[in-house]
Scaffold this motif. Structure first.
Motif, PDB file in Angstrom:
ATOM      1  N   LEU A 136       0.810  -1.221   0.000  1.00 21.37           N
ATOM      2  CA  LEU A 136       0.000   0.000   0.000  1.00 21.37           C
ATOM      3  C   LEU A 136       0.841   1.268   0.000  1.00 21.37           C
ATOM      4  O   LEU A 136       0.311   2.383  -0.026  1.00 21.37           O
ATOM      5  N   LYS A 137       2.142   1.079   0.034  1.00 19.66           N
ATOM      6  CA  LYS A 137       3.033   2.215   0.236  1.00 19.66           C
ATOM      7  C   LYS A 137       2.941   3.257  -0.879  1.00 19.66           C
ATOM      8  O   LYS A 137       3.092   4.453  -0.632  1.00 19.66           O
ATOM      9  N   HIS A 138       2.711   2.794  -2.098  1.00 18.15           N
ATOM     10  CA  HIS A 138       2.713   3.709  -3.241  1.00 18.15           C
ATOM     11  C   HIS A 138       1.317   4.186  -3.639  1.00 18.15           C
ATOM     12  O   HIS A 138       1.147   4.772  -4.700  1.00 18.15           O
ATOM     13  N   HIS A 139       0.344   3.916  -2.789  1.00 17.27           N
ATOM     14  CA  HIS A 139      -1.010   4.431  -3.082  1.00 17.27           C
ATOM     15  C   HIS A 139      -1.026   5.953  -2.947  1.00 17.27           C
ATOM     16  O   HIS A 139      -0.250   6.522  -2.181  1.00 17.27           O
ATOM     17  N   LYS A 140      -1.925   6.560  -3.665  1.00 17.89           N
ATOM     18  CA  LYS A 140      -1.995   8.027  -3.668  1.00 17.89           C
ATOM     19  C   LYS A 140      -2.946   8.496  -2.579  1.00 17.89           C
ATOM     20  O   LYS A 140      -4.156   8.275  -2.643  1.00 17.89           O
ATOM     21  N   LEU A 141      -2.349   9.143  -1.554  1.00 15.97           N
ATOM     22  CA  LEU A 141      -3.124   9.668  -0.435  1.00 15.97           C
ATOM     23  C   LEU A 141      -3.351  11.164  -0.628  1.00 15.97           C
ATOM     24  O   LEU A 141      -2.441  11.899  -1.007  1.00 15.97           O
ATOM     25  N   VAL A 142      -4.583  11.593  -0.357  1.00 18.68           N
ATOM     26  CA  VAL A 142      -4.946  13.013  -0.453  1.00 18.68           C
ATOM     27  C   VAL A 142      -5.730  13.394   0.791  1.00 18.68           C
ATOM     28  O   VAL A 142      -6.059  12.551   1.629  1.00 18.68           O
ATOM     29  N   ASP A 143      -5.985  14.669   0.925  1.00 21.29           N
ATOM     30  CA  ASP A 143      -6.814  15.114   2.047  1.00 21.29           C
ATOM     31  C   ASP A 143      -8.189  14.461   1.972  1.00 21.29           C
ATOM     32  O   ASP A 143      -8.644  14.075   0.890  1.00 21.29           O
ATOM     33  N   PRO A 144      -8.858  14.307   3.113  1.00 23.16           N
ATOM     34  CA  PRO A 144     -10.168  13.622   3.127  1.00 23.16           C
ATOM     35  C   PRO A 144     -11.100  14.184   2.059  1.00 23.16           C
ATOM     36  O   PRO A 144     -11.261  15.392   1.928  1.00 23.16           O
ATOM     37  N   ASP A 145     -11.689  13.280   1.294  1.00 22.91           N
ATOM     38  CA  ASP A 145     -12.563  13.677   0.187  1.00 22.91           C
ATOM     39  C   ASP A 145     -13.782  12.755   0.182  1.00 22.91           C
ATOM     40  O   ASP A 145     -13.643  11.532   0.113  1.00 22.91           O
ATOM     41  N   ARG A 146     -14.983  13.350   0.255  1.00 23.51           N
ATOM     42  CA  ARG A 146     -16.190  12.531   0.286  1.00 23.51           C
ATOM     43  C   ARG A 146     -16.652  12.152  -1.125  1.00 23.51           C
ATOM     44  O   ARG A 146     -17.602  11.393  -1.280  1.00 23.51           O
ATOM     45  N   ASN A 147     -16.040  12.711  -2.167  1.00 22.41           N
ATOM     46  CA  ASN A 147     -16.450  12.436  -3.540  1.00 22.41           C
ATOM     47  C   ASN A 147     -15.372  11.676  -4.297  1.00 22.41           C
ATOM     48  O   ASN A 147     -14.965  12.067  -5.394  1.00 22.41           O
ATOM     49  N   LEU A 148     -14.918  10.596  -3.736  1.00 19.48           N
ATOM     50  CA  LEU A 148     -13.828   9.832  -4.358  1.00 19.48           C
ATOM     51  C   LEU A 148     -14.242   9.196  -5.679  1.00 19.48           C
ATOM     52  O   LEU A 148     -13.438   9.095  -6.606  1.00 19.48           O
ATOM     53  N   LYS A 149     -15.507   8.773  -5.768  1.00 19.50           N
ATOM     54  CA  LYS A 149     -15.942   8.103  -6.988  1.00 19.50           C
ATOM     55  C   LYS A 149     -15.862   9.036  -8.188  1.00 19.50           C
ATOM     56  O   LYS A 149     -15.636   8.588  -9.305  1.00 19.50           O
ATOM     57  N   GLU A 150     -16.050  10.335  -7.954  1.00 20.60           N
ATOM     58  CA  GLU A 150     -15.987  11.291  -9.052  1.00 20.60           C
ATOM     59  C   GLU A 150     -14.566  11.488  -9.549  1.00 20.60           C
ATOM     60  O   GLU A 150     -14.365  12.050 -10.625  1.00 20.60           O
ATOM     61  N   LYS A 151     -13.590  11.082  -8.770  1.00 21.60           N
ATOM     62  CA  LYS A 151     -12.182  11.247  -9.149  1.00 21.60           C
ATOM     63  C   LYS A 151     -11.618   9.997  -9.808  1.00 21.60           C
ATOM     64  O   LYS A 151     -10.425   9.939 -10.100  1.00 21.60           O
ATOM     65  N   LEU A 152     -12.481   8.995 -10.030  1.00 24.22           N
ATOM     66  CA  LEU A 152     -12.046   7.750 -10.655  1.00 24.22           C
ATOM     67  C   LEU A 152     -12.692   7.592 -12.014  1.00 24.22           C
ATOM     68  O   LEU A 152     -13.817   8.038 -12.256  1.00 24.22           O
ATOM     69  N   CYS A 153     -11.986   6.959 -12.908  1.00 18.50           N
ATOM     70  CA  CYS A 153     -12.499   6.649 -14.235  1.00 18.50           C
ATOM     71  C   CYS A 153     -13.595   5.600 -14.102  1.00 18.50           C
ATOM     72  O   CYS A 153     -13.390   4.539 -13.477  1.00 18.50           O
ATOM     73  N   GLU A 154     -14.774   5.879 -14.654  1.00 19.51           N
ATOM     74  CA  GLU A 154     -15.885   4.940 -14.540  1.00 19.51           C
ATOM     75  C   GLU A 154     -15.575   3.615 -15.234  1.00 19.51           C
ATOM     76  O   GLU A 154     -16.042   2.567 -14.796  1.00 19.51           O
ATOM     77  N   LYS A 155     -14.781   3.671 -16.283  1.00 22.29           N
ATOM     78  CA  LYS A 155     -14.490   2.454 -17.055  1.00 22.29           C
ATOM     79  C   LYS A 155     -13.395   1.616 -16.433  1.00 22.29           C
ATOM     80  O   LYS A 155     -13.504   0.391 -16.344  1.00 22.29           O
ATOM     81  N   HIS A 156     -12.309   2.269 -15.979  1.00 25.68           N
ATOM     82  CA  HIS A 156     -11.146   1.521 -15.488  1.00 25.68           C
ATOM     83  C   HIS A 156     -10.955   1.609 -13.978  1.00 25.68           C
ATOM     84  O   HIS A 156     -10.071   0.942 -13.434  1.00 25.68           O
ATOM     85  N   GLN A 157     -11.754   2.469 -13.313  1.00 28.65           N
ATOM     86  CA  GLN A 157     -11.632   2.659 -11.869  1.00 28.65           C
ATOM     87  C   GLN A 157     -10.214   3.063 -11.479  1.00 28.65           C
ATOM     88  O   GLN A 157      -9.693   2.652 -10.440  1.00 28.65           O
TER      89      GLN A 157
END
Length: 561
Positions: A136-157
């Motif tokens: 998990l070390k290289h996962h992209k961490l950001v400030d708390p965000d309640r709209n994470l699904k909007e930041k992901l590609c619907e096709k490839h997630q």
């Protein structure tokens, strides 16, 4: 407190390429820090060496050496994070508006980070595996965000990291090699900068428009207030005038009533005198009648003859018997005057309110006007005598009959040069400037092509262009008979109209109402066309004539039928 400080320091020691805590940190000449592997991969894939954060470009590729001091600091921070006790539940429960931890059961803690790779949000406790485990070390961490699904590609997630300018959309790295090959693409930050400029330009335009609208609103409110004050003054003035008129009528009524009563008293006194005299005469006649009856019944002839002479004569008749008492106190003149006043008031009650706004920022002007004329007699009340202006006449136009008639001739007249003269189109204007009132005139036309209209003084008079022709510009309006076809024209826009042909045409102008009407005159008046607009300047009647055509301005009076 230590936890909060740790979270703040972790943000300071984050690689801007992988968005994770620095691993084998290196510092480049511009002063920014990156993971050794992240920066090496970035420069290996590019033809130039530039800072991924500030875009500073290096002419030669800097040598990358691990920042030992920074590396030790990061190690100590990680150890400190592992040794920290679990956060106090009472201090980290999610409040309304906070992003909740997706892995807490029961009452949820407040999330301190969101992972774009997972995607999920974590409290401080559940976030630890992202710092401890290599997976998990290289996962992209950001400030708390309640709209994470909007930041992901619907096709490839996958995280949306690239902007496709061709399709105007955010895409992930998988989309780059699948559905957007050969498209123009830039980083999100680059597109944000461009869009930010557009946004600022739009905001500037909105601000400008907002200021204009607010300015217009302010002026409109001022105009409305002025209009209300004007209406209030007019209403008060009308109330004063009608009150004075009512008082005048009441006073006249009282005076007339008093005079009639006085006349009645005099007539009664005269009548009573006559009646008293008549009663005396009646009484005397009755007495004489009784004496004569008694005389006629006497048997004594001597007594009859001795008294006959003194009793047989009639009593004298006075002049009072010819006296007549006035019983009609009304006056024909008074009835006519009151009837005329009543009709005038009824006409006033039918008047309409006409509104004219001199300019965009002036209060509208209200005016009471009689209703539109209905008959030719009504139109003739507004008859306006016109005279042709020889200083405007084209040289092929002959003026005659006291400048009441114009004729198109082949011979060129020797008119002197004048700045108001039409030099190409065979046109002429009248000398009268019509404004602020109602006007009516009639003309007699002959020939195959005649144009009748009105124009502002500033109409163009020099040149061959159609813009100099009546009705073919913003400053004139016209009606034209041409080869049995009739049409009207204003500002080059022609409209064919149908109507009974008549050589006599009536023109009615209501300047204040912005109305210009043309009528065909025979045994009846037929409306051919009406222009509805807003006149801003005085209007001059005018004519345009073909060869051997003529127009005669009729000499009308209100009594003509």
């Amino acid at each position: 407190m230590a936890e909060a400080q740790l979270c703040g320091l972790q943000d300071e020691f984050t690689c801007s390429v992988c968005l994770d805590t620095l691993t084998d940190p290196v510092t480049i000449p511009c002063g920014h820090n990156f993971c050794l592997k992240c920066l090496t991969d970035c420069w290996d894939q590019s033809q130039e060496c530039s800072c991924p954060q500030c875009r500073h470009t290096f002419t030669t590729r800097p040598e990358l050496n691990r920042n030992t001091l920074l590396n030790e600091v990061i190690k100590k921070l990680k150890k400190t994070a592992l040794s920290l006790p679990p956060p106090s539940p009472s201090q980290n429960y999610a409040c309304p508006g906070d992003v909740e931890c997706d892995f807490c059961t029961g009452k949820k803690f407040r999330a301190v980070k969101s992972c774009l790779t997972c995607p999920a949000s974590y409290c401080q406790t559940h976030l630890m595996p992202h710092y401890e485990g290599d997976a998990l070390k290289h996962h992209k961490l950001v400030d708390p965000d309640r709209n994470l699904k909007e930041k992901l590609c619907e096709k490839h997630q996958k995280s949306l990291e690239i902007f496709c300018k061709t399709d105007e959309m955010c895409i992930c790295l998988m989309c780059v090699v699948t559905g957007h090959k050969n498209h123009e693409m830039v980083e999100l930050e680059t597109e944000r900068e461009e869009k930010q400029k557009q946004l600022e330009a739009t905001l500037s335009d909105i601000k400008r428009r907002l200021e204009e609208k607010e300015k217009t609103l302010k002026k409109t409110r001022r105009v409305m207030d002025e209009m209300k004050m004007s209406v209030k003054r007019d209403v008060e003035e009308n109330e004063k005038r009608f009150t004075a008129l009512i008082r005048c009528i009441e006073k006249a009524q009282r005076k007339l009533t008093e005079r009639i009563k006085e006349q009645e008293k005099r007539e009664v006194e005269k009548a009573e005198g006559v009646m008293e005299q008549l009663e005396k005469e009646i009484e005397e006649l009755k007495r004489r009648e009784a004496e004569l009856k008694e005389l006629s019944e006497t048997k004594d002839h001597l007594q009859f003859l001795q008294t006959f002479s003194s009793h047989c004569g009639l009593p004298a008749d006075g002049d009072l018997l010819s006296f007549t008492v006035t019983t009609d106190f009304s006056s024909e003149n008074l009835r006519n005057e009151l009837s005329g006043l009543k009709k005038s008031l009824e006409k006033i009650s039918q008047w309409v309110i006409m509104t004219r706004t001199p300019s965009a920022h002036e209060a509208p002007v209200f005016a009471l006007q009689p209703p539109e004329p209905q008959s030719r007699d009504d139109f003739l009340k507004y008859f306006c005598p016109l005279t042709l202006d020889i200083n405007t006449a084209h040289r092929v136009l002959l003026l005659s009959e006291g400048n009441k008639k114009v004729t198109g001739e082949e011979k060129v007249a020797t008119y002197p040069d004048h700045p108001d003269r039409f030099d190409f189109w065979p046109q002429v204007l009248c000398t009268e400037a019509l404004t602020g009132t109602r006007c009516y005139w009639e003309v007699e036309c002959s020939g195959h092509c005649v144009m009748i209209g009105v124009a502002y003084k500033g109409v163009n008079r020099k040149g061959k262009g159609r813009e100099c022709l009546l009705g073919n510009n913003k400053k004139s309006w016209s009606l034209q008979w041409s080869h049995s076809q009739c049409f009207v024209c204003h500002n080059i826009k022609e409209t064919v109209i149908s109507g009974p042909y008549s050589p006599r045409i009536g023109v009615y102008l209501d300047w204040s109402a912005g109305s210009l009407s043309f009528y065909s005159i025979s045994h009846t008046m037929t409306l051919l066309h009406r222009f509805n607009t807003s006149f801003t300047e005085p209007l001059y009647p005018g004519f345009c004539l073909g060869l051997h055509c003529s127009v005669t301005i009729s000499r009308l009076t209100p009594c003509d039928h």
